[in-house]
Design a protein around this motif. Structure first.
Motif, PDB file in Angstrom:
ATOM      1  N   ARG A 122       0.827  -1.221   0.000  1.00  0.00           N
ATOM      2  CA  ARG A 122       0.000   0.000   0.000  1.00  0.00           C
ATOM      3  C   ARG A 122       0.855   1.262   0.000  1.00  0.00           C
ATOM      4  O   ARG A 122       0.335   2.376   0.079  1.00  0.00           O
ATOM      5  CB  ARG A 122      -0.933   0.027   1.222  1.00  0.00           C
ATOM      6  CG  ARG A 122      -1.891  -1.137   1.285  1.00  0.00           C
ATOM      7  CD  ARG A 122      -3.008  -1.006   0.279  1.00  0.00           C
ATOM      8  NE  ARG A 122      -3.617  -2.292  -0.030  1.00  0.00           N
ATOM      9  CZ  ARG A 122      -4.439  -2.509  -1.053  1.00  0.00           C
ATOM     10  NH1 ARG A 122      -4.749  -1.532  -1.877  1.00  0.00           N
ATOM     11  NH2 ARG A 122      -4.937  -3.692  -1.275  1.00  0.00           N
ATOM     12  N   ARG A 154      -0.035  -9.626 -17.270  1.00  0.00           N
ATOM     13  CA  ARG A 154      -1.492  -9.767 -17.141  1.00  0.00           C
ATOM     14  C   ARG A 154      -1.912 -11.227 -17.338  1.00  0.00           C
ATOM     15  O   ARG A 154      -2.768 -11.738 -16.622  1.00  0.00           O
ATOM     16  CB  ARG A 154      -2.235  -8.880 -18.156  1.00  0.00           C
ATOM     17  CG  ARG A 154      -1.926  -7.402 -18.038  1.00  0.00           C
ATOM     18  CD  ARG A 154      -3.058  -6.571 -18.598  1.00  0.00           C
ATOM     19  NE  ARG A 154      -4.250  -6.694 -17.784  1.00  0.00           N
ATOM     20  CZ  ARG A 154      -4.450  -6.040 -16.636  1.00  0.00           C
ATOM     21  NH1 ARG A 154      -3.569  -5.181 -16.187  1.00  0.00           N
ATOM     22  NH2 ARG A 154      -5.556  -6.231 -15.949  1.00  0.00           N
ATOM     23  N   ARG A 156      -4.415   1.546 -21.668  1.00  0.00           N
ATOM     24  CA  ARG A 156      -3.494   0.476 -22.054  1.00  0.00           C
ATOM     25  C   ARG A 156      -4.150  -0.411 -23.132  1.00  0.00           C
ATOM     26  O   ARG A 156      -5.387  -0.499 -23.208  1.00  0.00           O
ATOM     27  CB  ARG A 156      -3.076  -0.352 -20.832  1.00  0.00           C
ATOM     28  CG  ARG A 156      -4.178  -1.140 -20.244  1.00  0.00           C
ATOM     29  CD  ARG A 156      -3.748  -1.913 -18.997  1.00  0.00           C
ATOM     30  NE  ARG A 156      -4.889  -2.548 -18.401  1.00  0.00           N
ATOM     31  CZ  ARG A 156      -5.152  -2.587 -17.104  1.00  0.00           C
ATOM     32  NH1 ARG A 156      -4.339  -2.044 -16.236  1.00  0.00           N
ATOM     33  NH2 ARG A 156      -6.232  -3.201 -16.666  1.00  0.00           N
ATOM     34  N   ASP A 197     -10.543  -5.399 -14.866  1.00  0.00           N
ATOM     35  CA  ASP A 197     -10.900  -6.131 -16.096  1.00  0.00           C
ATOM     36  C   ASP A 197     -11.585  -7.454 -15.758  1.00  0.00           C
ATOM     37  O   ASP A 197     -11.517  -8.399 -16.527  1.00  0.00           O
ATOM     38  CB  ASP A 197      -9.627  -6.425 -16.900  1.00  0.00           C
ATOM     39  CG  ASP A 197      -8.638  -7.283 -16.108  1.00  0.00           C
ATOM     40  OD1 ASP A 197      -8.774  -7.362 -14.861  1.00  0.00           O
ATOM     41  OD2 ASP A 197      -7.768  -7.902 -16.726  1.00  0.00           O
TER      42      ASP A 197
HETATM   43  O1   DC Z   1      -7.321  -1.674  -7.178  1.00  0.00           O
HETATM   44  P1   DC Z   1      -5.869  -1.244  -6.905  1.00  0.00           P
HETATM   45  O2   DC Z   1      -5.704   0.242  -6.817  1.00  0.00           O
HETATM   46  O3   DC Z   1      -5.267  -1.930  -5.730  1.00  0.00           O
HETATM   47  O4   DC Z   1      -5.066  -1.749  -8.210  1.00  0.00           O
HETATM   48  C1   DC Z   1      -3.701  -1.457  -8.386  1.00  0.00           C
HETATM   49  C2   DC Z   1      -3.351  -1.476  -9.862  1.00  0.00           C
HETATM   50  O5   DC Z   1      -3.378  -2.797 -10.360  1.00  0.00           O
HETATM   51  C3   DC Z   1      -4.235  -0.668 -10.790  1.00  0.00           C
HETATM   52  O6   DC Z   1      -3.785   0.658 -10.923  1.00  0.00           O
HETATM   53  C4   DC Z   1      -4.160  -1.389 -12.094  1.00  0.00           C
HETATM   54  C5   DC Z   1      -3.828  -2.810 -11.697  1.00  0.00           C
HETATM   55  N1   DC Z   1      -4.947  -3.737 -11.804  1.00  0.00           N
HETATM   56  C6   DC Z   1      -5.227  -4.223 -13.061  1.00  0.00           C
HETATM   57  O7   DC Z   1      -4.601  -3.805 -14.028  1.00  0.00           O
HETATM   58  N2   DC Z   1      -6.191  -5.167 -13.206  1.00  0.00           N
HETATM   59  C7   DC Z   1      -6.889  -5.615 -12.162  1.00  0.00           C
HETATM   60  N3   DC Z   1      -7.818  -6.552 -12.345  1.00  0.00           N
HETATM   61  C8   DC Z   1      -6.638  -5.096 -10.865  1.00  0.00           C
HETATM   62  C9   DC Z   1      -5.664  -4.145 -10.718  1.00  0.00           C
END
Ligand code: DC
Length: 240
Positions: free
Chosen positions: A104, A122, A200, A144
């Motif tokens: 965090r 991913r 992206r 996503d």
């Molecule tokens: O929800 P979060 O702020 O903890 O997520 C951190 C980052 O992780 C977010 O900026 C983009 C990535 N993320 C992602 O690309 N796909 C997801 N399913 C969850 C998070």
């Protein structure tokens, strides 16, 4: 992503996805829904965060796609029941190291969106998420999940709020944790993450076509929760 087939007896109304931008309240809503329904709560952002934290620790460049992808394919990230009563909803482990709070840190916030761009990263993390989701009885939160990770889910929520509202919430959270933080910096960091997450090429942040859109501006936590619970109950009733 469909290399993990849907089990024949899976009830897709028992898979709930919540997507939306950073600090829109997805985690709080997800936890409350999961608790009310007796489902597993799974916040997929922690996986991207854990990977980013580890890469920072190891001094890996955020531009080094190949090394980051290789790391994503082998890093043992586990999310378990909380072992400490310090405000956490779950533990996040990398091997035997508890990284629940470390992921965090603002430094992780500032780099995680870049790490999340890479298709190989991913692929590796989404596959693990899908495997967990296909067990059913799950509330899965991310960017996503309804569009890519679990498109078969019958209940999809897209939780949104204005940038300013989200910055105010995140700022208050940080202050409450005793961090020295400036509102302007929180706003700027969120703006930049929004930009990267939604532009992206692979799995950008966007609502699934069949998602229910909730704008949480001007609504408190209870109101958002009640609305979401109504949506879930009515979808589950329709299906029976
Ligand atoms: O929800 P979060 O702020 O903890 O997520 C951190 C980052 O992780 C977010 O900026 C983009 C990535 N993320 C992602 O690309 N796909 C997801 N399913 C969850 C998070």
């Amino acid at each position: 992503m469909n290399n993990l087939d849907l089990p024949k007896d899976l009830d897709t109304t028992q898979i709930i996805t919540i997507d939306g931008p950073a600090a829109s309240g997805k985690s709080t809503l997800g936890q409350r829904l999961a608790q009310a329904l007796g489902y597993l709560y799974f916040d997929t952002g922690v996986m991207y965060r854990a990977l980013t934290w580890l890469a920072l620790q190891q001094g890996i460049s955020m531009q080094d796609e190949e090394t980051l992808t290789a790391l994503a394919e082998k890093v043992p990230i586990e999310v378990t029941q909380p072992t400490q009563a310090d405000g956490r909803a779950y533990d996040v482990w990398i091997g035997n190291q508890d990284v629940t709070w470390a992921i965090r840190q603002p430094q992780v916030d500032d780099h995680v969106s870049i790490v999340s761009i890479y298709p190989g990263v991913r692929r590796a993390l989404s596959q693990q998420q899908r495997r967990i989701g296909l067990r059913g009885k799950v509330v899965m939160v991310g960017r996503d999940i309804g569009t890519v990770v679990l498109p078969e889910a019958a209940i999809k929520i897209y939780l949104d709020a204005s940038l300013e509202e989200r910055a105010r919430r995140r700022f208050a959270e940080r202050q409450a944790r005793g961090e020295e933080v400036k509102y302007e910096e929180v706003l700027q960091s969120l703006r930049e993450r929004d930009r990267i997450d939604s532009t992206r090429a692979v799995a950008p942040l966007r609502p699934a076509e069949d998602a229910v859109y909730i704008d949480s501006d001007g609504k408190d936590l209870d109101q958002v929760f009640e609305l979401a619970l109504q949506i879930v109950r009515s979808r589950q009733k329709q299906a029976t």
